[in-house]
Write an enzyme that holds these catalytic residues in place. Sequence first.
Site, PDB file in Angstrom:
ATOM      1  N   TYR A 208       0.782  -1.151  -0.095  1.00 53.87           N
ATOM      2  CA  TYR A 208       0.065  -0.003  -0.104  1.00 53.87           C
ATOM      3  C   TYR A 208       0.819   1.153  -0.053  1.00 53.87           C
ATOM      4  O   TYR A 208       2.135   1.181  -0.069  1.00 53.87           O
ATOM      5  CB  TYR A 208      -0.807  -0.081   0.944  1.00 53.87           C
ATOM      6  N   LYS A 475      -0.801 -30.489   1.772  1.00 53.39           N
ATOM      7  CA  LYS A 475      -2.229 -29.894   1.947  1.00 53.39           C
ATOM      8  C   LYS A 475      -2.811 -30.531   3.166  1.00 53.39           C
ATOM      9  O   LYS A 475      -3.985 -30.430   3.465  1.00 53.39           O
ATOM     10  CB  LYS A 475      -3.133 -30.588   0.820  1.00 53.39           C
TER      11      LYS A 475
END
Length: 692
Positions: A208, A475
Amino acid sequence: MKYERLFTPGKIGPVEMKNRIVMAPMVMGTAKMDGTPGEQMIRYYEERAQGGVGLIITEATRVDERTGVLAPRQLAMSSDRHIEPFAAMVRRIHRHGAKIFCELHHPGRQTLSILTSTWRMSSAFGRVMDSYWNLFFKIAQKRDLVEKTHLLPPVAAPSDVPCRLQRQKTRALTVKEIIHIEDEFAQAALRVKKAGGDGVELHAAHGYLIQEFLSPYTNRRTDEYGGSFENRMRFVTNIIRKIREKCGTDFPLVVRLSVDEFYREIGELENGYTLEEGVRIAKRLEELGVDAIDVSSGTYETMNYWLEPTEFECGWRKNLAKAVREQVRVPVLAANLIRSPEQAEQQLAEGIQDFISLGRPLLADSQWAQKAAANRADDIKRCICCLWCFESMLEGEERRQAGQCTVNPRVCREVAVPMDPPRDGDGRRVIIAGAGPAGLTAAEVLAKRGFQVTVYEKEARAGGQLTLAELPPHKEKLGWCTQDLEHAALKNGAVIEYNHPATAQEILDQKPYAVLVATGAVACKPKGIPGAERENVHTSDYALRHGKDFAGRTVAVVGSGMTGLETAELLADNGAKVFIIEMAENIAPGTYHQHLDRAVPLLRSKGVAILTGQKLSAVDDGSVTFTDTKSGESQTRAADDVVIAIGVEQVHVLYEELKGRQENLFIVGDAAQKGRIASATRAAFDCAWALK
């Protein structure tokens, strides 16, 4: 107490927190359209305060209405009219012994022109005519068409370097505009103080505006705000100085800082800054008098290195916080992909950080801190890093909807759906067929309500399709979903019968009050393709379970959705030579980009070829034939095996057999509608909650 360090009080500036647990800032789309916190946002934060956190840092809060709009339903402190509504939220948080800081934010180039160019007008209209927002969101949903007109003005940044994710025209701010934004940050901080807030945090992370000034990649200015380290620090330096002038030195000021932009991880060694520069920035911030450093990393273009997908190991970036803490004396906060109280306690003990920031874990379980304090870590529902919170928030932005959580269907619905359901089950018997995520979610809710719940599961363990989803490399966190849902269902009194496929007659013989069918779905094979029934043609389910059997073989995986990509990765890791055939022009159409950002480069590094725009047309002994969807030309390629990963088909035979014979009959999860884990848990939760 088991986690003594975690529950030791700690200070940031003069403000003392009751423990070391901080709710990290996350935009979830719960603010009102005028930027104020309504009951939805207040209850969302209040529940985490009730849950025992020591400090809440609000979501990225708008300070500038001209160029600084990130999202429609974003909290704002850009006007004096925001003071009293924020104060009301502060009072509610303080009731529970928690402190609250406000994160002040400007998106810079990481926003959309349709927001920055229309917001002041839209906000003015919307405050006097709420129906205006219906028009706004209709236009927002067509933003791609609007942007193609090229009539919208560009977004603003230090330099005209567009964000490759947002793909917006970008212009450089003028010096006059920069000074104005510095003042806006300071004014917003003063409003937070007037509202009774306990401190502020400057968002200098995740790409940002403040970080854009710090980075030589996004800051290519040649004036006093660019070039040298001192010049690139000037923007944040001025903001800190102006906040101190308005708020004094006894009002805590934290900076959330990306200390490593991680561009090297996407193959761009020349872009951005690395940890060495990040530590230098942190040290300068300490010299400027900030009260703490909140360590983070990455930008929108390297998003997986601050908002991690499932595959990343817990604590993988703790070295960043440690490097900063070794060089500064002010407290260090960090998230560091912490998922358990044990991990949090260990990182405090190792001197990695002084405060534990929890973002997504507090979406998954608002009572994380309370459960840890009571030595009930096994009761915590863990975040599985599936990214649905962020993806659903982005999707919801254009529909005036808040973000969601896969394992907590209540998140951002705390007003409409209280934490504790009514105890009105009265021992009535409910049977659930299937112990996948939908069945387990329903079982927990119904058991809490006082129903007598029995779950019939045909396999030896719970999980349904999740037992396959957790098999591809890295996973394992997806397995947490099953473990935690199963634990919650059993702890609340549900009974699960494993190796027990339910039959319609067995269910009817028990005369249950209600039946929920959650029998899920199974991988399917294509129809009408010559050779598709050969023995060397397998479903993705089979390939995931028997990956080692494919070692040394050439395998064609048909379908490039996430199941196809993950199956291909598992097979490649087991020594198979893999190529993927995808009918669409793009890889994994409709898949959220962060998953692809990780999966596609990894597959290519393992030698997996991905052929798009190709349709499987025949399977032979030792080969496959596929046809170009545009030219119609066919080609044949050697393949020992073919794995089909084109989707699943619903299993709802039991529901059809019970229809018309059983009152209060429901079907939930994939058996009702094929979808993701989140859609299954939410549908099951709502069904179980609404049962009368």
